[in-house]
Write an enzyme that holds these catalytic residues in place. Structure first.
Site, PDB file in Angstrom:
ATOM      1  CG  ASP A  69      -1.796  -1.168   1.371  1.00  0.00           C
ATOM      2  OD1 ASP A  69      -1.312  -2.291   1.164  1.00  0.00           O
ATOM      3  OD2 ASP A  69      -2.977  -0.982   1.693  1.00  0.00           O
ATOM      4  CG  HIS A  71      -3.269   3.916   1.528  1.00  0.00           C
ATOM      5  ND1 HIS A  71      -4.537   3.854   0.979  1.00  0.00           N
ATOM      6  CD2 HIS A  71      -3.071   2.705   2.132  1.00  0.00           C
ATOM      7  CE1 HIS A  71      -5.087   2.671   1.248  1.00  0.00           C
ATOM      8  NE2 HIS A  71      -4.216   1.960   1.935  1.00  0.00           N
ATOM      9  CG  ASN A 129      -9.214  -2.590  -0.134  1.00  0.00           C
ATOM     10  OD1 ASN A 129      -7.976  -2.576  -0.167  1.00  0.00           O
ATOM     11  ND2 ASN A 129      -9.885  -2.078   0.875  1.00  0.00           N
ATOM     12  CG  HIS A 130      -8.546   1.944  -0.366  1.00  0.00           C
ATOM     13  ND1 HIS A 130      -9.282   2.926   0.254  1.00  0.00           N
ATOM     14  CD2 HIS A 130      -8.242   1.033   0.597  1.00  0.00           C
ATOM     15  CE1 HIS A 130      -9.408   2.642   1.535  1.00  0.00           C
ATOM     16  NE2 HIS A 130      -8.786   1.497   1.775  1.00  0.00           N
ATOM     17  CG  HIS A 178      -4.586  -4.988  -2.070  1.00  0.00           C
ATOM     18  ND1 HIS A 178      -3.625  -4.043  -1.808  1.00  0.00           N
ATOM     19  CD2 HIS A 178      -5.591  -4.748  -1.188  1.00  0.00           C
ATOM     20  CE1 HIS A 178      -4.021  -3.265  -0.820  1.00  0.00           C
ATOM     21  NE2 HIS A 178      -5.211  -3.675  -0.429  1.00  0.00           N
ATOM     22  CG  HIS A 257      -6.003  -5.859   2.472  1.00  0.00           C
ATOM     23  ND1 HIS A 257      -6.713  -4.730   2.099  1.00  0.00           N
ATOM     24  CD2 HIS A 257      -6.940  -6.742   2.955  1.00  0.00           C
ATOM     25  CE1 HIS A 257      -8.000  -4.918   2.335  1.00  0.00           C
ATOM     26  NE2 HIS A 257      -8.156  -6.132   2.851  1.00  0.00           N
TER      27      HIS A 257
END
Length: 381
Positions: A69, A71, A129-130, A178, A257
């Site tokens: 990740d 982000h 998932n994002h 992920h 994740h």
């Protein structure tokens, strides 16, 4: 006569040239203010057309460096590149979650899209998932795009996200995604037949939802169970993982994740590793970030970015907690020069005794993966 700025659209400029200019600008200035919506939409169109022919499962050969990740933490992403090299000198696999939470999701995603356009066989992007509409509508990306560019661009982004692959096999024995594994997978044919989900509903169904959402658990769960914490997908225990890997002849699962205090975390006798690449996550977590390297001979190592806080009377307890968390991570790197220029002073190192990573395999010679070595790179907040 109005002068033409360097960053304006050039007559006859190719998409590759535009992508390179955006890369250069982002690396120098960390922003996209010099580029108009039309240019960014051009990059999104090209990225979608580049991703569209790709299957839901990629086949990648090592050596490769794997990101978890990110982000929206652009500075951290660039620090990793500074430490280990930039495309195309290094092959990269990104496991998703480029957006949400952090302040520069637009810049992170567009930088990676431009690299994908420039070096499509060296930079590989998976879906987290994002990168699903229902998530990035709620956790920051929609608000960021509405503020910086408008909701039309946010909607355009979803078409690109829908074309991202869901997993990747590295060599023949390592599977990356992920989230995690799925009880909906019965063979490699399940992956070959997998379709990339292109609606919110299909993102929440079958094998694809588990590849983006599933978590390993050490609770009293040997098989699969409902993921009550996330209210979606499943959790899986060691027996479920062992059976899955034996069925597919795998030696290691690499996933993202979940936040890891050390930046990476092995479970179940080193059958599965979580890689999380966003240090000081959300500005209130004391975690490190890490990326994982798989060498030509299947050696596994990590580059770890460590946040560093200036101690004050108010945060003294947090600083002490961070320092205690990092003591066991100090280890020699397989490359003593990697990342050295990132710190103003040498970081004391001590060896870490970690047993070799075992590689149980199906028929055929086993993969020999030498002992794990991790590298600490100190990062200022």
């Amino acid at each position: 006569m109005k002068s033409i700025r360097k960053t304006d659209i050039f007559d006859g400029e190719s998409v590759d040239q535009l992508a390179q200019r955006i890369i250069d600008h982002l690396l120098q200035w960390r922003c996209l203010d010099a580029f108009c919506d039309k240019q960014i939409l051009t990059i999104l169109d090209k990225t979608e057309s580049t991703l569209k022919p790709l299957p839901a499962m990629l086949q990648i050969e090592h050596p490769v460096t794997i990101f978890g990740d990110i982000h929206g933490q652009l500075d951290s992403l660039i620090r990793y590149f500074d430490a280990v090299g930039y495309p195309p000198k290094v092959q990269f696999l990104f496991l998703g979650d480029y957006v949400d939470r952090g302040a520069k999701s637009l810049e992170v995603s567009l930088l990676l899209f431009c690299y994908k356009i420039r070096y499509p066989h060296v930079v590989h992007l998976l879906r987290g998932n994002h990168e699903c509409m229902k998530m990035n509508r709620l956790y920051g990306f929609h608000e960021e795009l509405a503020r910086k560019r408008g909701t039309r661009m946010w909607k355009r982004y979803q078409n690109v996200f829908n074309e991202l692959p869901l997993c990747a096999r590295v060599g023949q024995k390592i599977l990356c995604m992920h989230g995690g594994i799925s009880q909906n997978c019965t063979s490699w044919e399940s992956f070959r037949n997998l379709k990339k989900p292109n609606t919110p509903k299909t993102c929440d169904e079958g094998l694809q939802v588990d590849l983006m959402w599933a978590d390993p658990t050490q609770d009293k769960c040997n098989a699969f169970a409902i993921n009550q914490q996330r209210a979606i997908s499943v959790v899986f225990g060691e027996k479920a993982l062992t059976d899955f890997m034996k069925k597919l002849g795998l030696s290691l699962i690499v996933r993202a994740h979940e936040v890891s205090q050390d930046g990476f975390n092995f479970l179940f006798n080193r059958k599965i590793v979580t890689v999380f690449s966003a240090p000081y996550y959300c500005g209130n977590d004391t975690n490190c970030g890490a990326i994982m390297h798989i060498s030509p001979s299947y050696e596994i190592s990590f580059t770890v970015l460590r946040p560093r806080m200036i101690q004050t009377s108010e945060n003294a307890d947090v600083v002490r907690q961070m320092e205690n968390n990092y003591k066991d991570l100090m280890a020699k790197s397989p490359d003593p020069n990697r990342g050295r220029h990132l710190t103003p002073a040498p970081i004391p190192v001590q060896p870490v005794s970690i047993p070799p990573l075992l590689a149980p395999v199906a028929p055929g010679p086993p993969i020999q993966i030498p002992p794990l070595i991790s590298e600490m790179v100190e990062m200022k907040k």
